[in-house]
Design an enzyme around this catalytic site. Structure first.
Site, PDB file in Angstrom:
ATOM      1  CB  THR A 107      -0.931   0.036   1.235  1.00 13.18           C
ATOM      2  OG1 THR A 107      -0.153  -0.208   2.403  1.00 13.18           O
ATOM      3  CG2 THR A 107      -2.039  -0.986   1.123  1.00 13.18           C
ATOM      4  NE  ARG A 115      10.062  -7.116  17.015  1.00 12.50           N
ATOM      5  CZ  ARG A 115      10.552  -7.554  18.163  1.00 12.50           C
ATOM      6  NH1 ARG A 115      11.402  -6.835  18.832  1.00 12.50           N
ATOM      7  NH2 ARG A 115      10.204  -8.726  18.652  1.00 12.50           N
ATOM      8  CG  LEU A 125      14.235   5.029  24.627  1.00 15.12           C
ATOM      9  CD1 LEU A 125      14.151   5.095  26.150  1.00 15.12           C
ATOM     10  CD2 LEU A 125      13.814   6.374  24.018  1.00 15.12           C
ATOM     11  CB  ALA A 155      21.157   7.752  20.014  1.00 15.40           C
ATOM     12  N   GLY A 158      15.157   2.871   9.576  1.00 18.34           N
ATOM     13  CA  GLY A 158      14.897   2.570   8.164  1.00 18.34           C
ATOM     14  C   GLY A 158      13.834   1.490   8.099  1.00 18.34           C
ATOM     15  CB  CYS A 205       6.893  -0.421   9.023  1.00 19.40           C
ATOM     16  SG  CYS A 205       6.013  -1.849   8.420  1.00 19.40           S
ATOM     17  NE  ARG A 250      10.808  -3.631   1.924  1.00 17.26           N
ATOM     18  CZ  ARG A 250       9.714  -4.313   2.268  1.00 17.26           C
ATOM     19  NH1 ARG A 250       8.538  -3.949   1.781  1.00 17.26           N
ATOM     20  NH2 ARG A 250       9.783  -5.339   3.079  1.00 17.26           N
TER      21      ARG A 250
HETATM   22  C1  UDX Z   1       8.734  -2.218  12.442  1.00 21.57           C
HETATM   23  C2  UDX Z   1       7.901  -2.402  13.717  1.00 21.57           C
HETATM   24  O1  UDX Z   1       8.795  -2.602  14.839  1.00 21.57           O
HETATM   25  C3  UDX Z   1       6.938  -3.573  13.561  1.00 21.57           C
HETATM   26  O2  UDX Z   1       6.124  -3.677  14.718  1.00 21.57           O
HETATM   27  C4  UDX Z   1       6.057  -3.341  12.326  1.00 21.57           C
HETATM   28  O3  UDX Z   1       5.180  -4.422  12.127  1.00 21.57           O
HETATM   29  C5  UDX Z   1       6.942  -3.148  11.092  1.00 21.57           C
HETATM   30  O4  UDX Z   1       7.866  -2.069  11.329  1.00 21.57           O
HETATM   31  P1  UDX Z   1      10.870  -3.372  11.344  1.00 21.57           P
HETATM   32  O5  UDX Z   1      10.743  -2.347  10.269  1.00 21.57           O
HETATM   33  O6  UDX Z   1      11.084  -4.777  10.958  1.00 21.57           O
HETATM   34  O7  UDX Z   1       9.573  -3.361  12.290  1.00 21.57           O
HETATM   35  O8  UDX Z   1      12.121  -2.942  12.231  1.00 21.57           O
HETATM   36  P2  UDX Z   1      12.359  -2.418  13.713  1.00 21.57           P
HETATM   37  O9  UDX Z   1      13.005  -3.473  14.497  1.00 21.57           O
HETATM   38  O10 UDX Z   1      11.165  -1.767  14.257  1.00 21.57           O
HETATM   39  O11 UDX Z   1      13.464  -1.298  13.431  1.00 21.57           O
HETATM   40  C6  UDX Z   1      13.179  -0.205  12.554  1.00 21.57           C
HETATM   41  C7  UDX Z   1      14.390   0.670  12.413  1.00 21.57           C
HETATM   42  O12 UDX Z   1      14.632   1.387  13.620  1.00 21.57           O
HETATM   43  C8  UDX Z   1      15.689  -0.068  12.097  1.00 21.57           C
HETATM   44  O13 UDX Z   1      16.384   0.636  11.090  1.00 21.57           O
HETATM   45  C9  UDX Z   1      16.448  -0.035  13.400  1.00 21.57           C
HETATM   46  O14 UDX Z   1      17.840  -0.061  13.219  1.00 21.57           O
HETATM   47  C10 UDX Z   1      16.005   1.303  13.975  1.00 21.57           C
HETATM   48  N1  UDX Z   1      16.103   1.400  15.437  1.00 21.57           N
HETATM   49  C11 UDX Z   1      15.411   0.527  16.232  1.00 21.57           C
HETATM   50  C12 UDX Z   1      16.849   2.425  16.012  1.00 21.57           C
HETATM   51  O15 UDX Z   1      17.465   3.234  15.314  1.00 21.57           O
HETATM   52  N2  UDX Z   1      16.895   2.525  17.379  1.00 21.57           N
HETATM   53  C13 UDX Z   1      16.220   1.675  18.192  1.00 21.57           C
HETATM   54  O16 UDX Z   1      16.291   1.850  19.426  1.00 21.57           O
HETATM   55  C14 UDX Z   1      15.458   0.643  17.610  1.00 21.57           C
END
Ligand code: UDX
Length: 474
Positions: free
Chosen positions: A85, A154, A253, A255, A260, A263, A331
Site C-alpha cells: 500500500t 518485525r 531508545l 541513538a 529505516g 514501515c 528498503r
Molecule cells: C517495524 C515495527 O517494529 C513492527 O512492529 C512493524 O510491524 C513493522 O515495522 P521493522 O521495520 O522490521 O519493524 O524494524 P524495527 O526493528 O522496528 O526497526 C526499525 C528501524 O529502527 C531499524 O532501522 C532499526 O535499526 C532502527 N532502530 C530501532 C533504532 O534506530 N533505534 C532503536 O532503538 C530501535
C-alpha cells in the site's frame, strides 16, 4: 481452517508459513508465477530467520501450498489480503489493494470471510465496506464479513513475533452476523495474548500509532544524543536511567543514524503528508521525520570532520547495507543515503555486508560504490570506517586487526554498538552519537568511555589524568 493469503511479500509469506504451525491449511497466492514456483520448490525469496524451516515443514506435511492462480481463494474460509500500500515516493497508494479486491472478492465463497492484513490509509478503511459490498452486489453475490488484522511483526524476528505476539488486533469493518469475528478468533485460537477487537478505523489507527510511537522514541533518543554531545554526556547512560521508569521503558531508545525499513519511515512520512493534505496538524510526526533524516547527514558530517573537512579522494569503508541485521531488506536503508552523500562528495566508498546477496541490488542504485567480499578487504587501506548496520559479526569483528589494515584509524559508529574503550585501545578515534569523540591522543570527549567497564589500561590512564569530571568519578 482453510486460509488463502493474497500477496506473498514479507507480510503475506510470513503469515502463510506461520499459520501452518497452528494446523491451518494455507494457500499463498501471488501474481508472480515464477516466485510461486520457487516457493513451491521450497525456495524462499527473503531472508528471515526460521522462515525456511516453516516453509519446508508445511510443504512436506501438505498444509502449505503456493499458487499464482487466484481461483484458489474460492475454497478458503478466510481470505487474507497482504498486498503493498506504499508508492515509490513514500506515500500511500491503494491502487494495488483495489485491483486485488476487484479480482478476489467475486471469488470468495458466500460463507467466506475477508480480512485485510496490509496497512491501510484511514480514509480507505472508511470506504472499504462499501467498496467490497459493491463488488459482491455487482456479481450477484451475498455480502461477506470484512475485517482488518494489522500485523506488528518485525523483520528478522517476524516468525517468533507472529507465533508469540504481544497482542492481536482485529478490526471490524463489516460483520453484521458476527461470523467474521468468530473466524478470526478461530484463526488465532493457539495464541496466549490479548485479542483486541476494535472498529476498523481504530484497528487501522492502532497499527499506525504503534509505529509512529516507536519512531518517535528513536527520534527522541537522537535528540537526547545531540544534547549529550553538546554537554559531554553519554546518551547510553542517560536513556538507560530514563528507561527504568516503567512509564517509559528501555526499548527503542538507541541513538544513531535513525530508523529505516519498510514501515517506520513510510508511515511517519505518510501521516505527515496526510496531515498536510487534510489540514490536520501533526507537527510532532513531522519533527520525528526531520530528526531521522538529519541523523544520516550527521553521520557523513562526522566522517568529514574527522578527515579534516573533506571527503574528496578519501577511502571510506562502509560496514552494513541492510536497514537492520539478519535481513536482506534494503528498503529505506540508511546506508543507501549515506553512501550516496559520500559518493557525491568524491569519496571512494567500499561496502561490506554479511548478506552479499544485496550487492547486485545496491549496485543498480549506486553504480559508483565498491563492494568487498570480506570486511578485511573493505577496510584495507581505508581512511575511515563507518558502521551502519549492527550485524553481530561486524560488532564483534577483530578491531585490533582492523586497525592494522587501515591507513587512518577513524571509526564512526552509526549504531552506538561498539565498545568505545576497545576501539580507542586499538588506536581508533571513535565517534558515535551522543557518546562524544574518544581517542588516546587528545583524550577529547571521553564521555563514551564511561559506559565500558572495565576500561583498558591505556584509556583509563588518559581518563584519570583528564580534567573531565566523568573521569574523576571512575
Ligand atoms: C517495524 C515495527 O517494529 C513492527 O512492529 C512493524 O510491524 C513493522 O515495522 P521493522 O521495520 O522490521 O519493524 O524494524 P524495527 O526493528 O522496528 O526497526 C526499525 C528501524 O529502527 C531499524 O532501522 C532499526 O535499526 C532502527 N532502530 C530501532 C533504532 O534506530 N533505534 C532503536 O532503538 C530501535
Amino acid at each position: 481452517m482453510r486460509v488463502a493469503v493474497i500477496g506473498q511479500g514479507y507480510v503475506g509469506l510470513v503469515t502463510a508459513a506461520c499459520l501452518g504451525e497452528w494446523g491451518h491449511e494455507v494457500v499463498g497466492i501471488d501474481a508472480d508465477a515464477a516466485k510461486m514456483a520457487r516457493l513451491q520448490a521450497g525456495q524462499s525469496p527473503i531472508r528471515e530467520p526460521g522462515l525456511d524451516e516453516l516453509i519446508e515443514r508445511h510443504l512436506d506435511d501438505g498444509l502449505l501450498h503456493f499458487s499464482s492462480d487466484i481461483r484458489a481463494v474460492s475454497a478458503a474460509q478466510l481470505v487474507m489480503v497482504a498486498v503493498g500500500t506504499t508508492d515509490a515516493d513514500g506515500g500511500w497508494q491503494t491502487g494495488t489493494m483495489r485491483a486485488a479486491l476487484n479480482d478476489v472478492v467475486p471469488l470468495v465463497s458466500d460463507d467466506g470471510v475477508l480480512a485485510i492484513r496490509s496497512t491501510l490509509p484511514p480514509e480507505f478503511v472508511r470506504q472499504l465496506p462499501a467498496f467490497v459490498g459493491a463488488i459482491r452486489e455487482a456479481n450477484g453475490l451475498a455480502p461477506i464479513p470484512v475485517m482488518l488484522n494489522p500485523e506488528f511483526t518485525r523483520e528478522s524476528t517476524a516468525v517468533s513475533d507472529f507465533l508469540t505476539p504481544d497482542r492481536v488486533v482485529i478490526g471490524i469493518a463489516s460483520d453484521p452476523s458476527g461470523r467474521g469475528l468468530k473466524v478470526m478468533r478461530r484463526l488465532y485460537h493457539e495464541i496466549d495474548a490479548p485479542v483486541v477487537v476494535l472498529k476498523a478505523v481504530d484497528a487501522c489507527l492502532a497499527k499506525l500509532a504503534s509505529n509512529l510511537f516507536l519512531a518517535t522514541k528513536i527520534s527522541f533518543a537522537n535528540e537526547m544524543a545531540a544534547l549529550c554531545d553538546a554537554f559531554g554526556g553519554t546518551v547510553d547512560e542517560v536513556v538507560a536511567a530514563v528507561g527504568l521508569d516503567p512509564r517509559i521503558g528501555p526499548a527503542f531508545l538507541r541513538a544513531g543514524i535513525g530508523f529505516g525499513g519498510s514501515c517506520l519511515p513510510h508511515q511517519v512520512r505518510m501521516v505527515s503528508r496526510m496531515g498536510d493534505a487534510l489540514g490536520i496538524q501533526t507537527p510532532l510526526i513531522s519533527a520525528v521525520h526531520q530528526v531521522n533524516e538529519r541523523q544520516r547527514t550527521q553521520f557523513v558530517d562526522r566522517l568529514r570532520e574527522q578527515l579534516g573537512g573533506s571527503l574528496a579522494g578519501r577511502r571510506i569503508a562502509l560496514l552494513g547495507l541492510t536497514f537492520k541485521p539478519n535481513t536482506d531488506d534494503l528498503r529505506e536503508a540508511p546506508a543507501l543515503t549515506i553512501a550516496e552523500l559520500m559518493l557525491a562528495e568524491g569519496a571512494e566508498v567500499c561496502a561490506y555486508d554479511p548478506a552479499p546477496g544485496v550487492y547486485a541490488r545496491v549496485a543498480a542504485i549506486l553504480p559508483g560504490l565498491y563492494f568487498a567480499p570480506s570486511w578485511r578487504e573493505a577496510l584495507d587501506g581505508a581512511d575511515a570506517v563507518g558502521l551502519v548496520t549492527e550485524w553481530p559479526e561486524l560488532v564483534a569483528l577483530d578491531w585490533e586487526a582492523a586497525a592494522g589494515l587501515m591507513r587512518q584509524r577513524i571509526v564512526v559508529d552509526g549504531r552506538n554498538v561498539l565498545s568505545v574503550a576497545r576501539l580507542v585501545d586499538a588506536g581508533f578515534t571513535y565517534v558515535g552519537f551522543g557518546r562524544g569523540v574518544a581517542s588516546l591522543e587528545d583524550g577529547v570527549g571521553l564521555a563514551g568511555a564511561a559506559i565500558d567497564h572495565p576500561a583498558p589500561s591505556a584509556l583509563r590512564a588518559t581518563m584519570l589524568t583528564g580534567a573531565r569530571p566523568v573521569a574523576a568519578e571512575q
